[in-house]
Design an enzyme around this catalytic site. Structure first.
Site, PDB file in Angstrom:
ATOM      1  N   THR A  27       2.201  -5.406  -2.340  1.00  7.10           N
ATOM      2  CA  THR A  27       1.283  -4.894  -1.323  1.00  7.10           C
ATOM      3  C   THR A  27       2.081  -4.236  -0.207  1.00  7.10           C
ATOM      4  OG1 THR A  27      -0.426  -6.492  -1.813  1.00  7.10           O
ATOM      5  CG2 THR A  27      -0.384  -5.648   0.432  1.00  7.10           C
ATOM      6  N   GLN A 103      -2.796  -3.559 -10.667  1.00  5.81           N
ATOM      7  CA  GLN A 103      -3.184  -4.959 -10.425  1.00  5.81           C
ATOM      8  C   GLN A 103      -4.546  -5.012  -9.725  1.00  5.81           C
ATOM      9  OE1 GLN A 103      -1.293  -7.632  -7.560  1.00  5.81           O
ATOM     10  NE2 GLN A 103      -0.902  -9.080  -9.220  1.00  5.81           N
ATOM     11  N   HIS A 182      -5.244 -10.127 -11.348  1.00  2.29           N
ATOM     12  CA  HIS A 182      -4.495 -10.960 -10.395  1.00  2.29           C
ATOM     13  C   HIS A 182      -5.178 -12.328 -10.287  1.00  2.29           C
ATOM     14  CE1 HIS A 182      -1.995 -12.223  -7.249  1.00  2.29           C
ATOM     15  NE2 HIS A 182      -2.126 -11.240  -6.381  1.00  2.29           N
ATOM     16  N   ASN A 185      -1.263 -16.555  -6.863  1.00  5.75           N
ATOM     17  CA  ASN A 185      -0.968 -16.516  -5.423  1.00  5.75           C
ATOM     18  C   ASN A 185      -2.116 -16.918  -4.493  1.00  5.75           C
ATOM     19  OD1 ASN A 185       1.517 -15.746  -6.239  1.00  5.75           O
ATOM     20  ND2 ASN A 185       1.372 -13.613  -5.608  1.00  5.75           N
ATOM     21  N   TYR A 187      -5.472 -16.378  -4.665  1.00  8.62           N
ATOM     22  CA  TYR A 187      -6.636 -15.517  -4.448  1.00  8.62           C
ATOM     23  C   TYR A 187      -7.831 -16.000  -5.278  1.00  8.62           C
ATOM     24  CZ  TYR A 187      -3.120 -13.029  -1.918  1.00  8.62           C
ATOM     25  OH  TYR A 187      -2.127 -12.730  -1.014  1.00  8.62           O
ATOM     26  N   ARG A 234      -1.821 -12.137 -14.285  1.00  5.66           N
ATOM     27  CA  ARG A 234      -0.778 -12.805 -13.500  1.00  5.66           C
ATOM     28  C   ARG A 234      -1.242 -14.193 -13.095  1.00  5.66           C
ATOM     29  NH1 ARG A 234       3.019 -11.103  -8.282  1.00  5.66           N
ATOM     30  NH2 ARG A 234       4.890 -11.371  -9.520  1.00  5.66           N
ATOM     31  N   TYR A 363       5.019  -4.360   5.561  1.00  2.97           N
ATOM     32  CA  TYR A 363       3.588  -4.109   5.768  1.00  2.97           C
ATOM     33  C   TYR A 363       3.345  -3.153   6.934  1.00  2.97           C
ATOM     34  CZ  TYR A 363       3.359  -8.386   2.952  1.00  2.97           C
ATOM     35  OH  TYR A 363       3.525  -9.330   1.981  1.00  2.97           O
TER      36      TYR A 363
HETATM   37  C1  FMN Z   1       5.938  -7.273   0.518  1.00  2.89           C
HETATM   38  C2  FMN Z   1       5.429  -8.055  -0.657  1.00  2.89           C
HETATM   39  C3  FMN Z   1       4.180  -7.775  -1.165  1.00  2.89           C
HETATM   40  C4  FMN Z   1       3.695  -8.463  -2.292  1.00  2.89           C
HETATM   41  N1  FMN Z   1       2.480  -8.118  -2.817  1.00  2.89           N
HETATM   42  C5  FMN Z   1       2.036  -8.690  -3.958  1.00  2.89           C
HETATM   43  C6  FMN Z   1       0.839  -8.235  -4.588  1.00  2.89           C
HETATM   44  O1  FMN Z   1       0.177  -7.277  -4.153  1.00  2.89           O
HETATM   45  N2  FMN Z   1       0.450  -8.889  -5.705  1.00  2.89           N
HETATM   46  C7  FMN Z   1       1.148  -9.935  -6.230  1.00  2.89           C
HETATM   47  O2  FMN Z   1       0.740 -10.500  -7.250  1.00  2.89           O
HETATM   48  N3  FMN Z   1       2.314 -10.354  -5.663  1.00  2.89           N
HETATM   49  C8  FMN Z   1       2.772  -9.738  -4.577  1.00  2.89           C
HETATM   50  N4  FMN Z   1       3.995 -10.104  -4.042  1.00  2.89           N
HETATM   51  C9  FMN Z   1       4.858 -11.028  -4.800  1.00  2.89           C
HETATM   52  C10 FMN Z   1       5.835 -10.227  -5.678  1.00  2.89           C
HETATM   53  O3  FMN Z   1       5.150  -9.593  -6.741  1.00  2.89           O
HETATM   54  C11 FMN Z   1       6.941 -11.116  -6.285  1.00  2.89           C
HETATM   55  O4  FMN Z   1       6.330 -12.123  -7.048  1.00  2.89           O
HETATM   56  C12 FMN Z   1       7.821 -11.724  -5.212  1.00  2.89           C
HETATM   57  O5  FMN Z   1       8.314 -10.736  -4.326  1.00  2.89           O
HETATM   58  C13 FMN Z   1       8.989 -12.489  -5.811  1.00  2.89           C
HETATM   59  O6  FMN Z   1       9.852 -11.630  -6.492  1.00  2.89           O
HETATM   60  P1  FMN Z   1      11.295 -11.236  -5.867  1.00  2.89           P
HETATM   61  O7  FMN Z   1      12.022 -12.522  -5.623  1.00  2.89           O
HETATM   62  O8  FMN Z   1      11.928 -10.370  -6.909  1.00  2.89           O
HETATM   63  O9  FMN Z   1      11.004 -10.488  -4.589  1.00  2.89           O
HETATM   64  C14 FMN Z   1       4.472  -9.468  -2.890  1.00  2.89           C
HETATM   65  C15 FMN Z   1       5.739  -9.760  -2.359  1.00  2.89           C
HETATM   66  C16 FMN Z   1       6.221  -9.057  -1.269  1.00  2.89           C
HETATM   67  C17 FMN Z   1       7.600  -9.367  -0.744  1.00  2.89           C
END
Ligand code: FMN
Length: 377
Positions: A27, A103, A182, A185, A187, A234, A363
């Site tokens: 996001t 997603q 999705h 997390n 939701y 997911r 963001y």
């Molecule tokens: C800025 C940001 C936005 C994210 N937005 C989403 C999202 O829209 N949907 C989702 O399922 N996870 C979202 N996540 C989780 C990521 O998909 C991912 O699972 C998480 O960053 C862990 O992976 P990493 O350690 O490689 O960063 C977000 C994470 C971050 C940091």
């Protein structure tokens, strides 16, 4: 298996990826605030990250309908204007010979209640159980989080299923290679799966089967419309985002859900493109004091699900190489590394150093910290 599965092709539903590195959904709130239409910088952002041909990207979570939302700047996929703007994004990605799944998102109880009320909608969930963990961190700081949601009526659950189908159809029309449901997390869909947020006593609560009913109805309805090969999902069994509470029942809940998906997968045309898990990790020290990452075991997923599996959360190049070499249907998702490295796949291939990410612009509005991270060369 050879020592470099990471850069070997793999069939994922209808597509064949050229490497096992996935851009995880992220996001970034760069859509038009008034109508949730994707903006031009979003096209540039995705085009950059698709730069190595054959890479699979998953978009940021995208609202299936207006009432499923409640965070300004998040894109939608319910209107004609949104579909038309997403076409620019998918075209740019396909021009790079890469792939993209969208997603699909519904927030439920963790929406910004004021943003939602201003649009004329209620805060809803499985039951009237608030998320007590929100501590002022949100995309919409004007909203007061933590108020009690209203349980969805059965007819509203059925409407949500239709909204998911409408969004999935739109996603295909917009040129996406598939959709990712999705259900992670904290939701809406996970609020039905979690026995602490779902206290229903009708057919959508009270047992493992009933808590999984909503998400399976969503899966089945979307599969019927666009085909299983274009659908991923997911899940985050052990992540506590949005006040989710894993416990002794978690394993049974997710093993049941995965078993149902596996049973569907054994029928012709019934296999989902992939299951995507978000993992629970924490940092610790090993016996000689070096920092290590402890990963909660998710091996049960592989014991039940025999299809393609994406694992995400705190992976690096070394771990990814190790993990994909012992599981030939495994892909590794990267979140923050993809934010900061538009050419992450190239850097991994050549073992080049990575850019650091700047969390202050995760963001934020506009191009800064979004499309200005440098390529290696
Ligand atoms: C800025 C940001 C936005 C994210 N937005 C989403 C999202 O829209 N949907 C989702 O399922 N996870 C979202 N996540 C989780 C990521 O998909 C991912 O699972 C998480 O960053 C862990 O992976 P990493 O350690 O490689 O960063 C977000 C994470 C971050 C940091």
């Amino acid at each position: 298996m050879s020592a470099n599965n990471l850069f070997k092709p793999l069939n994922v539903g209808k597509i064949q990826v050229a490497n096992r590195i996935i851009m995880a959904p992220l996001t970034r709130v760069r859509a038009n605030i008034s109508n949730a239409v994707p903006t031009d910088i979003m096209t540039t952002y995705y085009q950059q990250r698709a730069s190595v041909p054959g890479t699979l990207l998953i978009t940021e979570a995208t609202f299936i309908t207006e009432r499923a939302g409640g965070y300004p700047g998040v894109p939608g996929i319910w209107s004609k204007e949104q579909v038309s703007a997403w076409k620019n994004v998918t075209r740019a990605i396909h021009k790079q010979k890469s792939f993209v799944f969208q997603q699909l998102w519904a927030l439920g109880r963790v929406a910004g209640p004021d943003t939602l009320h201003a649009l004329g909608y209620d805060l809803v969930s499985a039951s009237s159980v608030p998320d007590e963990t929100k501590r002022g961190q949100s995309l919409a700081p004007q909203d007061v989080f933590g108020s009690a949601p209203r349980p969805l009526k059965i007819e509203e659950i059925k409407e949500y299923v239709k909204d998911y189908v409408h969004a999935a159809k739109n996603a295909i029309e917009a040129g996406f290679d598939g959709v990712e449901i999705h259900s992670a997390n904290g939701y809406l869909l996970q609020q039905f799966l979690d026995e602490h947020s779902n206290l229903r006593t009708d057919e959508y609560g009270g047992s493992v089967e009933n808590r999984a009913r909503f998400v399976l109805e969503v899966v089945d309805a979307i599969v019927k419309t666009i085909g299983a090969e274009r659908v991923g999902i997911r899940l985050s069994p052990y992540v506590d985002n949005g006040g989710m509470k894993h416990g002794p029942g978690t394993l049974e809940q997710y093993a049941y859900l995965l078993k149902e998906l596996e049973i569907r997968g054994l029928k012709p045309g019934g296999r989902l493109a992939y299951i995507h898990t978000v993992e629970n990790t924490f940092e610790a020290k090993n016996s000689i004091g070096e920092p290590i990452i402890i990963r909660r075991p998710l091996e049960f997923v592989r014991n039940v699900w025999s299809g393609v599996w994406i694992r995400t959360q705190k992976f690096d190049r070394k771990l990814a190489l190790e993990f994909v070499d012992v599981d030939d249907k495994l892909l590794i998702g990267f979140g923050k590394p993809f934010i900061a490295n538009p050419d992450l796949v190239h850097r991994f291939k050549e073992d080049l150093p990575l850019n650091d990410f700047d969390f202050k612009t995760f963001y934020a509005n506009g191009p800064k910290g979004y499309i200005d991270y440098p390529f290696y060369n």
